[in-house]
Design an enzyme around this catalytic site. Structure first.
Site, PDB file in Angstrom:
ATOM      1  N   ASP A  66     -11.308  -0.407   3.187  1.00 52.21           N
ATOM      2  CA  ASP A  66     -11.629  -1.141   4.413  1.00 52.21           C
ATOM      3  C   ASP A  66     -12.280  -0.163   5.375  1.00 52.21           C
ATOM      4  OD1 ASP A  66     -11.784  -2.543   6.763  1.00 52.21           O
ATOM      5  OD2 ASP A  66      -9.732  -3.276   6.722  1.00 52.21           O
TER       6      ASP A  66
ATOM      7  N   TRP B 214      -3.612   5.391   2.356  1.00 47.06           N
ATOM      8  CA  TRP B 214      -3.040   4.239   1.690  1.00 47.06           C
ATOM      9  C   TRP B 214      -3.461   4.272   0.234  1.00 47.06           C
ATOM     10  CZ3 TRP B 214      -7.617   3.910   4.186  1.00 47.06           C
ATOM     11  CH2 TRP B 214      -8.612   3.063   3.712  1.00 47.06           C
TER      12      TRP B 214
ATOM     13  N   ASP C  74      -9.203   8.438   4.816  1.00 45.73           N
ATOM     14  CA  ASP C  74     -10.224   8.304   5.845  1.00 45.73           C
ATOM     15  C   ASP C  74     -10.814   9.675   6.144  1.00 45.73           C
ATOM     16  OD1 ASP C  74      -9.937   5.580   6.102  1.00 45.73           O
ATOM     17  OD2 ASP C  74      -8.566   5.691   7.808  1.00 45.73           O
TER      18      ASP C  74
ATOM     19  N   ASN D 207      -4.549  -1.315   4.593  1.00 48.53           N
ATOM     20  CA  ASN D 207      -5.825  -0.706   4.965  1.00 48.53           C
ATOM     21  C   ASN D 207      -6.267  -1.047   6.387  1.00 48.53           C
ATOM     22  OD1 ASN D 207      -6.909  -3.286   4.845  1.00 48.53           O
ATOM     23  ND2 ASN D 207      -7.913  -3.011   2.864  1.00 48.53           N
ATOM     24  N   ASP D 208      -5.383  -1.659   7.176  1.00 49.07           N
ATOM     25  CA  ASP D 208      -5.727  -1.968   8.569  1.00 49.07           C
ATOM     26  C   ASP D 208      -5.462  -0.797   9.506  1.00 49.07           C
ATOM     27  OD1 ASP D 208      -6.477  -4.632   8.079  1.00 49.07           O
ATOM     28  OD2 ASP D 208      -4.389  -5.297   8.176  1.00 49.07           O
TER      29      ASP D 208
END
Lengths: 384, 171
Positions: B73, B98, B117, B145-146
């Protein structure tokens, strides 16, 4: 042959002179003013734009569902949490700023905006552990009497901060290991959704510190059928939808949450085929007892896909009242919905192409489509 | 749920609950360093070859449909100056992540992926990609993934995301 050209020039001069005589007077000098907001309307909506392509510059856009005008903006920084005070007079934004714009020391802060002026009135600096996540009503939330403000923290260990919004202070931090977010109820209770499928409920004393905590029985399975964290306000609590379309209505009016028997948005034949999906996955008109849900056809992993249709349910009978094929009417998939709570309700539907549709919440008639309202309008809030 | 999935989730969650952030970072840093030393899998080599020279295709790491991105995401680092396993210049990898489980149609295996990330610059803005296979809400953070997984970096701004094979998911 000079006489004809002289006559022509004279004719042109006469024509110009006549036009000058007929010209309107010049515009008066203008005065620069500050536009006041009109009186608050039930048909306003606060549109949270996640600004996916430049996430340090997110914002809340105030839009009028009657005049179809954008009324103003509240800046919201990086991965903010946004909510309104119980009386609708204040927008609260918990956000993060970096000392050098896009980099540098991180400051987490809660900013309070007066909704009658859209000006920031004051702020509370937080410890740098605020939950930076997709929009939810439960990342920053007020107690029912607005005495406390709760801020969800993730480091990734989960906890929450208890704030005093009137005095502008942080009162303390409460650990919620294995459970996340802040679901407020009453003047002094905070519940969190747990990985175990339970609800943790912490009760606070008058000083904002923990007095007791209790864990509910499991009401969903994170493995088999997780619930969306975007709960929908009901008359006495919240409804949580599951990925497969189960509706879990929870009464938060008592000392501990009470769970109604779950019911389904889909028939046995539709289960696993049609499902809810969005960022803000439902809205409820509390007076009419109607639930609006963006629905789509899809399998596992499509829970954030927007709805090709909006399905309307009666909360009392659990019957589906309507299917509104918004995609067939030219809208892209619906990623967020909200409904005004008045007697002539409007349903707002934000789409994956960043349009905001204004529908008659009784009939589904699309009254207006505001094109490109921000980049990624992912959550919609009512003024009350 | 596969056993390795379960192990990784349990480890991540337990660490998050029981340890301070500093020791969590140290432990996960060791875990990811170990992951980087895993022998390269055939498909990972394939992705590196494509990232280094081949034109992007439907099955390449600059395409959202690429098999390793099944629960990603954000923006693909492959389109931002990095690759599917490396952060762009001037950014910093997140030490906490994640986890996803993705099926590689090339060899018929399921793999455990770490989605890190890359942090310290503002959003890349190129190749947005949101896929949610087996993704869970944030009460299960190891599968969510938020969250901004740059949260524990010194510069916690989000730039883009990579997808790193940790191993084969056991059946």
């Amino acid at each position: 042959m000079r006489a004809p050209s002289f006559l022509s020039a004279a004719a042109v001069c006469l024509a110009l002179g006549a036009r000058a005589l007929a010209a309107p007077p010049p515009l008066p000098a203008e005065h620069l003013t500050l536009q006041p907001l009109p009186p608050r309307s039930a048909h306003w909506v606060y549109v949270f734009d996640e600004a996916f392509n430049n996430e340090i510059d997110q914002r809340v856009l105030l839009f009028d569902g009657d005049s179809y005008r954008r009324l103003g903006q509240i800046d919201a920084g990086f991965f903010p949490a946004v909510n309104l005070s119980p009386d609708g007079s204040t927008t609260v934004v918990a956000t993060t700023y970096f000392a050098r714009g896009s980099r540098g020391a991180r400051t987490d802060v809660v900013e309070f905006t007066d909704n009658s002026t859209l000006a920031v009135t004051h702020e509370i600096v937080l410890p740098p552990k605020r939950a930076e996540t997709s929009p939810s009503l439960f990342a920053i939330a007020y107690s029912a009497d607005a005495r406390f403000l709760y801020a969800a923290y993730v480091t990734p260990a989960a906890s929450f901060g208890v704030l005093d919004p009137a005095r502008g202070t942080v009162l303390g931090e409460i650990d919620t290991a294995g459970c996340a977010l802040v679901i407020p109820s009453g003047p002094n209770r905070v519940s969190s959704l747990c990985e175990s499928g339970r609800l943790l409920t912490v009760t606070l004393g008058g000083d904002g510190h923990e007095v007791s905590r209790a864990m509910s029985e499991p009401f969903f399975s994170a493995d088999e059928d997780p619930v969306f964290v975007q709960g929908i306000p009901t008359t006495n609590g919240y409804a949580f939808l599951s990925f497969l379309g189960e509706v879990h209505e929870i009464d938060f009016s008592g000392a501990q949450p009470k769970f109604a028997a779950p019911w389904s948005l889909v028939s046995p034949a539709e289960k696993g085929l049609w499902r809810p999906g969005a960022i803000q996955v439902g809205a409820i008109h509390r007076g009419l007892g109607r639930l609006y849900v963006p629905m789509h056809k899809g399998g596992e992993g499509t829970h954030k896909d927007g709805g090709s249709e909006i399905w309307v349910f009666d909360l009392a009978s659990h019957q589906r009242l309507a299917r509104w094929p918004v995609q067939a009417e030219g809208l892209s998939r619906v990623v967020a919905v909200q409904v005004s709570q008045d007697g002539a309700p409007i349903l707002f539907a934000a789409t994956e192409h960043a349009d905001l549709a204004v529908l008659d919440a009784r009939t589904g008639h699309v009254r207006h489509v505001e094109k490109q309202l921000g980049q990624t309008p992912w959550m919609l809030l009512n003024p009350w | 749920m596969h056993s390795l999935d379960r192990f990784l989730e349990h480890s991540s969650r337990s660490l998050a609950r029981r340890t301070s952030r500093r020791s969590l970072l140290a432990t996960l840093g060791q875990l990811l360093t170990g992951a980087a030393l895993l022998p390269l899998l055939p498909v990972d080599r394939g992705s590196r070859a494509q990232a280094s020279g081949a034109k992007p295709g439907a099955d390449g790491p600059e395409n959202c449909e690429y098999w390793k991105y099944c629960a990603i995401d954000g923006f693909l680092c492959s389109c931002c100056g990095g690759t599917s396993t490396s952060c762009p210049p001037g950014t910093a990898p997140s030490p906490i992540t994640w986890i996803g489980t993705c099926h590689n149609p090339g060899d018929g295996r399921d793999y455990i992926l770490s989605y890190n990330d890359c942090c310290g610059k503002t959003s890349c803005g190129n190749c947005p990609c949101v896929r949610n296979e087996r993704e869970k809400p944030m009460y299960r953070p190891s599968r969510n993934n938020d969250l901004n997984w740059c949260m524990a970096n010194a510069d916690s701004n989000y730039h883009c995301s990579v997808s790193v094979i940790l191993g084969v998911a056991e059946k």
